[in-house]
Structure formats: C-alpha cells, structure tokens
Write an enzyme that holds these catalytic residues in place. Structure first.
Site, PDB file in Angstrom:
ATOM      1  N   GLU A 192     128.002  42.922  93.699  1.00 20.66           N
ATOM      2  CA  GLU A 192     129.199  42.964  93.142  1.00 20.66           C
ATOM      3  C   GLU A 192     130.132  42.138  93.984  1.00 20.66           C
ATOM      4  OE1 GLU A 192     132.642  46.313  92.692  1.00 20.66           O
ATOM      5  OE2 GLU A 192     130.880  47.044  92.332  1.00 20.66           O
ATOM      6  N   GLN A 208     139.349  42.140 101.343  1.00 17.90           N
ATOM      7  CA  GLN A 208     139.223  41.690  99.940  1.00 17.90           C
ATOM      8  C   GLN A 208     140.603  40.950  99.559  1.00 17.90           C
ATOM      9  OE1 GLN A 208     138.048  44.981  97.347  1.00 17.90           O
ATOM     10  NE2 GLN A 208     140.405  45.310  96.474  1.00 17.90           N
ATOM     11  N   SER A 260     135.722  44.073  91.204  1.00 19.39           N
ATOM     12  CA  SER A 260     136.277  45.080  90.352  1.00 19.39           C
ATOM     13  C   SER A 260     137.429  44.677  89.712  1.00 19.39           C
ATOM     14  CB  SER A 260     136.059  46.173  90.843  1.00 19.39           C
ATOM     15  OG  SER A 260     136.511  47.267  89.887  1.00 19.39           O
ATOM     16  N   ASP A 317     133.191  44.981  86.110  1.00 16.50           N
ATOM     17  CA  ASP A 317     132.489  44.412  87.390  1.00 16.50           C
ATOM     18  C   ASP A 317     132.109  43.142  87.360  1.00 16.50           C
ATOM     19  OD1 ASP A 317     133.665  46.609  88.601  1.00 16.50           O
ATOM     20  OD2 ASP A 317     131.688  47.540  88.896  1.00 16.50           O
ATOM     21  N   ASP A 377     144.740  54.495  96.501  1.00 12.66           N
ATOM     22  CA  ASP A 377     143.781  54.563  95.525  1.00 12.66           C
ATOM     23  C   ASP A 377     142.658  55.656  95.848  1.00 12.66           C
ATOM     24  OD1 ASP A 377     141.559  54.062  93.847  1.00 12.66           O
ATOM     25  OD2 ASP A 377     141.336  51.897  94.273  1.00 12.66           O
TER      26      ASP A 377
END
Length: 335
Positions: free
Chosen positions: A249, A125, A252, A236, A56
């Site tokens: 946040e 995450q 996403s 988000d 990414d």
C-alpha cells in the site's frame, strides 16, 4: 505479516548510495507532486490538543502517544497519527480556493504497530489536501485524481532509472480500479488481505474503492475513521511487490465527508459524541471547504522504487534486536 527474508537478496546499492537515493526520491517526488497537483508546501504540527478532535484515530484501536504541558495541566496533547482533519482546517484558515491545495511532511509515531517488513513505529508520509466544489464529490473526480497520482509515481520510476538503473523497480503501465464489494464477490473465500494480494498480483497496481462501510458479508474491507474519508468515495493504491510476494500500500486517500456523510458515519460507528468536538461542529455547520486528500508513504515509495525488502532500509527507526540480527545475516541493512 511475519518478517520475510527474500532468497538471495541483494540491495544493489551501498548504505551511503541508498541514503543519497532516498534524498533524491523525496526531493524530486514532492517537487513534481506539488507542481502537478497544484499543491503548496506548508508547515504542519507534530502534535495537537486531544480536545480539538483533530487527531486521526485510524482504526480506532491504536493508542496515540500523549503528554501534558505545564501551562494547561488539564489538557492532553497527542502526537498526530495523521493530519487528515488538520489539513482541512488549514485550507480554510489560509483561504485556499477550489482547485488549490497543500501538502506537508507528516511524521507520526504508531506505538501499537506490529513490526515487520512493511510496518514501523515511525511513519513518514506526504499528507496532501485540495479544495473541490460540492459538485466534484463524485467517483469520476476520485478516479481521475488517483490516475494523476499513479502517473506521477510512474514518472518517478523513469527519474530514478536515469540515476540508479541497476536498482530501480519496473512498475506496471496502468492502474486497475475495483470496488471492495466486487472484490469480495470475486474472492469470497479469501480474507481482505488475501483478496488484496490476489487482485494486485493479477493487475500490478490497483485502487480498491469504498473502504470503511460494511460489505454484503457484514464486515468492512478494512477499518477507517468515520470523520475524514467518505466511505463511499475513498480507497487505497496498492502495487504488487514481488520481493515480498505481497501487495504494497502506497496511499490511502479519498473525498472527505460532507455534513450528511459525517452524520451517517458517526452513527454507524457509534461515535455520535464526536459531533460536539470543535472540528466536527465546524464541519456540520458548513464552515469547512469540501476537499479531497490523502497520504503517500515516503518510506514506502522509496521501498517500492528501490525494490527494498524492509522499510528499515529506507528509514531510521527502532527494531527488535533479533530482527536486526536476522536481517543483517541476509544482506538487509537496517538504518
């Protein structure tokens, strides 16, 4: 965002109690998340070959950590920055069907991250991805999935409250949806981050939709890589975080690009050359399933639920010495 020191800050849990709470939150959340979202836990790589096109590139300016390998000296291997594209390949390879999905622990190094209360060189995450039908590439499916995730996080608030009643943060009762263009029209004189803060403070928790494409002012709300999320079907999840007086946040996510969206977004971002990479060729040839997916910050979730002022209180990373000293002087104990 510069380092923020909350006045009279008290973490309410000792360092060892905090470590126990971190484990409890991570273990409990991933179990509930997998069950409620119909996701199977799978193993994931720490690094991928650059030539695969699987890494990414985030906003396009971050430099991935890379190295070579002795058995293929002309190949560059990169530490993943997220698993957004790898997961879609995995769903196809492991023969997941519509309605089924996966989640995994994603660990990354963001060498260019500007360090503050919310940002670290180390990213952890839960990356997740689920197969959907072509007819499910809709705003309704996106929003219903967001509501499911909010409900699971809200349930975690109650779970943590049972064990740590003095430490848990009270979360709002519902999530508010708003399109990034509508947000711009509501706050035309504010920057994107200021708009996020304003709307999240008003509603407690929001999902800001459609990120990556240009708005009516000629600028995107925020940057997104062109080859995983469909910019018209993503967003988000943000929670208002009084401790730092800002929006936090947590996730996403979005419905992923199909062939048409990928072609359009590669052209808009001037990245047509990526169409030659193995991953992109598979997608353009219709060999990959339609999916929805995203990432949920593990340390961010612990910060939110335990109401912590610095991400370094819930993850072990490296920090400038002056930041460590200032935090320690103000009852913020970095791991």
């Amino acid at each position: 965002m510069a380092l923020v020191i909350p006045k009279d800050y008290s973490p309410r849990l000792s360092v060892r109690e905090t470590q126990e709470a971190i484990k409890y939150i991570r273990d409990t959340f991933q179990k509930e998340f997998g069950k409620e979202m119909n996701l199977s836990r799978i193993s994931a790589p720490l690094f991928v070959e650059k030539s695969s096109g699987l890494n990414d590139n985030l906003n396009g300016v971050e430099r991935p950590v890379s190295f070579d390998v002795p058995w293929k000296k002309d190949e560059v291997v990169e530490v993943v920055q997220s698993l957004a594209k790898w997961k879609r390949i995995a769903l196809q390879r492991y023969n997941f069907q519509i309605g089924e999905g996966l989640y995994t622990n994603m660990n990354a190094i963001r060498r260019d991250e500007e360090l503050d209360n919310l940002h670290s060189c180390y990213v952890d995450q839960w990356d997740w991805e689920r197969v959907i039908g072509k007819d499910e590439r809709t705003e309704e499916v996106l929003q219903n999935t967001v509501r499911d995730i909010f409900r699971i996080i809200k349930h975690m608030e109650h779970e943590v409250w049972y064990k740590y009643p003095d430490a848990v943060k009270k979360l709002p009762e519902e999530i508010y949806f708003i399109d990034s263009e509508e947000l711009l029209k509501r706050y035309p004189n504010l920057s994107p981050k200021e708009r996020e803060n304003a709307i999240t403070k008003e509603h407690g928790c929001v999902f800001i939709q459609r990120i990556g494409d240009k708005l009516s002012n000629g600028e995107p709300h925020d940057g997104r890589a062109p080859d995983y999320d469909d910019w018209s079907l993503n967003g988000d999840i943000l929670f208002w975080f009084e401790t730092l007086n800002c929006a936090l946040e947590i996730s996403s996510m979005g419905i992923r690009v199909d062939e048409k969206a990928l072609e359009r977004q590669l052209k808009l971002s001037h990245n047509e050359d990526r169409a030659k990479l193995p991953y992109h060729k598979m997608l353009l040839e219709g060999k990959l399933p339609q999916t929805i997916g995203g990432g949920i910050g593990q340390s961010r979730l612990c910060m939110l639920l335990l109401d912590r002022a610095h991400v370094g209180e819930v993850q072990a990373s490296i920090w400038p010495e002056d930041m460590r000293k200032l935090c320690e002087e103000n009852n913020i104990f970095l791991l």
